[in-house]
Design a protein around this motif. Structure first.
Motif, short mmCIF file in Angstrom:
data_model
loop_
_atom_site.label_atom_id
_atom_site.label_comp_id
_atom_site.label_asym_id
_atom_site.label_seq_id
_atom_site.Cartn_x
_atom_site.Cartn_y
_atom_site.Cartn_z
N LEU A 178 0.85 -1.18 0.00
CA LEU A 178 0.00 0.00 0.00
C LEU A 178 0.89 1.24 0.00
CD1 LEU A 178 -2.66 -1.07 2.65
CD2 LEU A 178 -2.79 -1.26 0.16
N LYS A 179 0.57 2.20 -0.87
CA LYS A 179 1.37 3.41 -0.99
C LYS A 179 1.28 4.22 0.29
CE LYS A 179 2.23 7.23 -4.13
NZ LYS A 179 1.79 7.86 -5.38
N TYR A 180 2.43 4.65 0.77
CA TYR A 180 2.53 5.43 2.01
C TYR A 180 2.42 6.91 1.68
CZ TYR A 180 4.61 7.39 6.21
OH TYR A 180 4.83 8.12 7.34
N PRO A 181 1.74 7.73 2.42
CA PRO A 181 1.09 7.46 3.70
C PRO A 181 -0.41 7.20 3.60
CG PRO A 181 1.26 9.82 3.45
CD PRO A 181 1.84 9.18 2.19
N ASP A 182 -1.05 7.53 2.46
CA ASP A 182 -2.51 7.45 2.41
C ASP A 182 -3.05 6.02 2.29
OD1 ASP A 182 -1.87 6.88 -0.20
OD2 ASP A 182 -2.87 8.62 -1.05
N GLU A 183 -2.24 5.12 1.79
CA GLU A 183 -2.58 3.70 1.65
C GLU A 183 -3.83 3.45 0.84
OE1 GLU A 183 -2.35 2.04 5.64
OE2 GLU A 183 -0.18 1.97 5.47
N GLU A 184 -4.10 4.35 -0.11
CA GLU A 184 -5.26 4.17 -1.00
C GLU A 184 -4.85 3.47 -2.29
OE1 GLU A 184 -7.33 7.85 -1.51
OE2 GLU A 184 -7.65 8.07 0.64
N GLU A 185 -3.64 3.71 -2.75
CA GLU A 185 -3.13 3.05 -3.96
C GLU A 185 -2.31 1.84 -3.54
OE1 GLU A 185 -1.17 5.65 -6.80
OE2 GLU A 185 -2.10 7.35 -5.79
N HIS A 186 -2.26 0.86 -4.43
CA HIS A 186 -1.47 -0.32 -4.11
C HIS A 186 -0.70 -0.80 -5.34
CE1 HIS A 186 -5.06 -2.24 -5.82
NE2 HIS A 186 -4.27 -3.25 -6.12
N VAL A 187 0.30 -1.63 -5.06
CA VAL A 187 1.07 -2.27 -6.11
C VAL A 187 1.22 -3.73 -5.72
CG1 VAL A 187 3.33 -1.69 -5.12
CG2 VAL A 187 3.14 -2.10 -7.55
N ILE A 188 1.14 -4.60 -6.70
CA ILE A 188 1.24 -6.04 -6.46
C ILE A 188 2.49 -6.54 -7.19
CG2 ILE A 188 0.14 -8.28 -6.79
CD1 ILE A 188 -2.57 -6.73 -6.80
N ILE A 189 3.35 -7.24 -6.44
CA ILE A 189 4.61 -7.74 -7.01
C ILE A 189 4.72 -9.22 -6.67
CG2 ILE A 189 7.12 -7.54 -7.00
CD1 ILE A 189 6.76 -4.62 -6.12
N ALA A 190 5.08 -10.03 -7.66
CA ALA A 190 5.28 -11.46 -7.43
C ALA A 190 6.43 -11.65 -6.46
CB ALA A 190 5.58 -12.17 -8.75
N LEU A 191 6.26 -12.55 -5.50
CA LEU A 191 7.33 -12.83 -4.53
C LEU A 191 8.60 -13.28 -5.23
CD1 LEU A 191 5.44 -14.60 -1.61
CD2 LEU A 191 6.45 -12.32 -1.62
N SER A 192 8.46 -13.96 -6.35
CA SER A 192 9.63 -14.43 -7.10
C SER A 192 10.47 -13.28 -7.66
CB SER A 192 9.20 -15.36 -8.23
OG SER A 192 8.34 -14.67 -9.13
N ALA A 193 9.88 -12.08 -7.77
CA ALA A 193 10.60 -10.91 -8.28
C ALA A 193 11.26 -10.11 -7.16
CB ALA A 193 9.64 -10.01 -9.05
N ILE A 194 11.04 -10.53 -5.90
CA ILE A 194 11.59 -9.81 -4.75
C ILE A 194 12.79 -10.58 -4.23
CG2 ILE A 194 11.12 -8.95 -2.42
CD1 ILE A 194 8.15 -8.79 -3.24
N ASP A 195 13.93 -9.91 -4.19
CA ASP A 195 15.17 -10.60 -3.80
C ASP A 195 15.48 -10.48 -2.30
OD1 ASP A 195 15.77 -7.92 -3.74
OD2 ASP A 195 17.63 -8.09 -4.87
N LYS A 196 14.54 -10.00 -1.52
CA LYS A 196 14.72 -9.85 -0.07
C LYS A 196 13.57 -10.53 0.65
CE LYS A 196 17.01 -5.35 -0.21
NZ LYS A 196 17.37 -5.36 -1.61
N ALA A 197 13.82 -10.93 1.89
CA ALA A 197 12.75 -11.49 2.71
C ALA A 197 11.95 -10.32 3.28
CB ALA A 197 13.32 -12.34 3.83
N VAL A 198 10.70 -10.21 2.90
CA VAL A 198 9.84 -9.14 3.40
C VAL A 198 8.75 -9.74 4.28
CG1 VAL A 198 10.27 -7.50 1.53
CG2 VAL A 198 8.46 -9.19 1.28
#
Length: 81
Positions: free
Chosen positions: A19-39
């Motif tokens: 969720l986009k900070y700070p208003d948390e109205e917009e969002h982005v979805i990313i495949a876990l396979s594309a993330i190289d860090k443990a979140v």
């Protein structure tokens, strides 16, 4: 090239929903396979788009501060009973 702060709201079916900070109205979805860090849910991150690639930096200090703030609020609510 743009970079924006987000909070990891949840992980669902192999995707991270930020969720986009700070208003948390917009969002982005990313495949876990594309993330190289443990979140983890609740992590505050900086997402930088570089062409078709995405770089995620975990903002550890901001994440810790937010989690402490939430814990403090939860403690106060529990103590009102």
């Amino acid at each position: 090239m743009s970079s924006t702060k987000y909070t990891l709201d949840r992980i669902e079916d192999g995707y991270a929903i930020f969720l986009k900070y700070p208003d948390e109205e917009e969002h982005v979805i990313i495949a876990l396979s594309a993330i190289d860090k443990a979140v983890q849910e609740g992590d505050r991150v900086m997402i930088e788009e570089i062409g078709d690639a995405v770089h995620i930096e975990i903002l550890k200090e901001e994440t810790t501060e937010k989690k402490e703030e939430i814990q403090s609020l939860m403690d106060r609510l529990r103590n009102k009973k």
